[in-house]
Design an enzyme around this catalytic site. Structure first.
Site, PDB file in Angstrom:
ATOM      1  CB  CYS A   1     -13.442 -13.334  13.128  1.00  0.00           C
ATOM      2  SG  CYS A   1     -14.997 -13.183  12.219  1.00  0.00           S
TER       3      CYS A   1
ATOM      4  CB  CYS B   1     -15.531 -10.314  13.527  1.00  0.00           C
ATOM      5  SG  CYS B   1     -16.296 -11.947  13.551  1.00  0.00           S
ATOM      6  CG  ASP B   2     -12.289  -8.262  14.642  1.00  0.00           C
ATOM      7  OD1 ASP B   2     -13.318  -7.731  15.090  1.00  0.00           O
ATOM      8  OD2 ASP B   2     -11.722  -9.225  15.188  1.00  0.00           O
TER       9      ASP B   2
END
Length: 322
Positions: free
Chosen positions: A133, A136-137
């Protein structure tokens, strides 16, 4: 018989449980025997979930959400659903241990699973430089050299997004042309930070506590070479966990459960769906949580309508019996 059973313990299922429990529906939540908490339990620090300005570890976040659901009266069972009977006014959920639970409504929130490369290092390095992701990261890879694996629209979107943070993004694709749409391809081709590695697949991921590089295998010649990296993002697709409802609920062309408009209503009355299992695009914890809210409110309204119909029918029945 219960009012509502919720299948799935990710952000969607647990948020649905919070709302259902606060509505005094006393939900039973089937959390799975091994994959409790959804995909977030496999992540490290989560910085984009509202309410945590300093960030929060994925497992800690899911523990807090579950505790909130249980505080209001949600009962959690750690077992796996093996079969469903969704026809008729009473829904039946059979668990691996043999128990059969009945309810007037069911919320299906089993999420989706990211497709993996099938390498043993994935289990060790997930959340330590290996991610599925970018949204997300990506923030954790400022001024780093990373790679995105894949050749579709998702891979191009992830690679382009990651150039906001990384100094260099290698796109590793096992063929010599992309599957992505022309506009997404061109956007990636025009980005000076993106470099394409054609006819290549990852044979191994290196690193003990953090990704340090990969071994690439040429898909044409079989030759192998190393590539130093600070991170790897896998973008080869994901699969909604819908195996339990094949032939029972209508699905979309993407394989997700079909729902009516922005609601959670499926093709079967009394069955609702929420989270990644209905979302082929966003797949974020916060959107899943919002979807769980919708499902709980839809289920609550459905049950209220059933109760109203039952109440309205009682005087008529009494008159007949008199």
């Amino acid at each position: 018989m219960r009012d509502i059973i919720i299948i799935g313990s990710g952000p969607a299922g647990l948020t649905a449980a919070i709302y259902a429990a606060r509505a005094e529906l006393k939900p039973l939540l089937i959390a799975s025997s091994v994959e409790v908490g959804g995909e977030l339990v496999n992540t490290t620090e989560v910085e984009n979930f509202p309410g945590f300005p300093e960030g929060v570890m994925g497992p800690d976040l899911m523990t807090k959400i579950q505790a909130q659901a249980e505080r209001f009266g949600t009962e959690v069972v750690y077992d796996d659903v093996v079969s469903l009977d969704l026809e008729g006014p009473v829904k039946r959920v059979t668990l691996g241990g043999g128990e059969v639970h009945e309810a007037r409504a069911v919320i299906f929130a089993t999420g989706s699973a990211y497709r993996k490369l099938g390498l043993p290092e994935e289990e060790v390095l997930s959340g330590h430089g290996l991610s599925w992701c970018a949204t997300c990261d990506g923030f954790f890879f400022r001024q780093k050299t990373i790679a995105v694996v894949g050749g579709g629209d998702s891979a191009m979107e992830e690679a382009t997004f990651l150039t906001r943070f990384a100094d260099k993004v290698h796109v590793i694709h096992r063929r010599d042309e992309l599957k992505a749409s022309k506009i997404m391809q061109q956007r990636a081709f025009d980005n000076p930070k993106i470099e394409f590695v054609w006819n290549a697949e990852i044979a191994a991921i290196h690193g003990t506590s953090q990704v340090s590089g990969v071994t690439l295998r040429d898909t044409v010649t079989g030759e192998e070479r190393g590539l130093d990296l600070d991170g790897v993002f896998v973008a080869i697709g994901n699969d909604p966990r819908t195996h339990l409802v094949h032939g029972k609920l209508d699905l979309t062309a993407e394989g997700t459960i079909a729902v009516e408009g922005r609601s959670s209503k499926t093709s079967v009355p009394g069955v609702f769906a929420a989270g990644d299992v209905i979302d082929p695009h966003y797949r974020q914890a916060v959107t899943a949580a919002a979807s769980g809210t919708v499902a709980a409110l839809d289920a609550e309204a459905y049950l209220a309508d059933l109760d109203d119909a039952s109440t309205a029918a009682q005087p008529a029945l009494a008159t007949v019996s008199d």
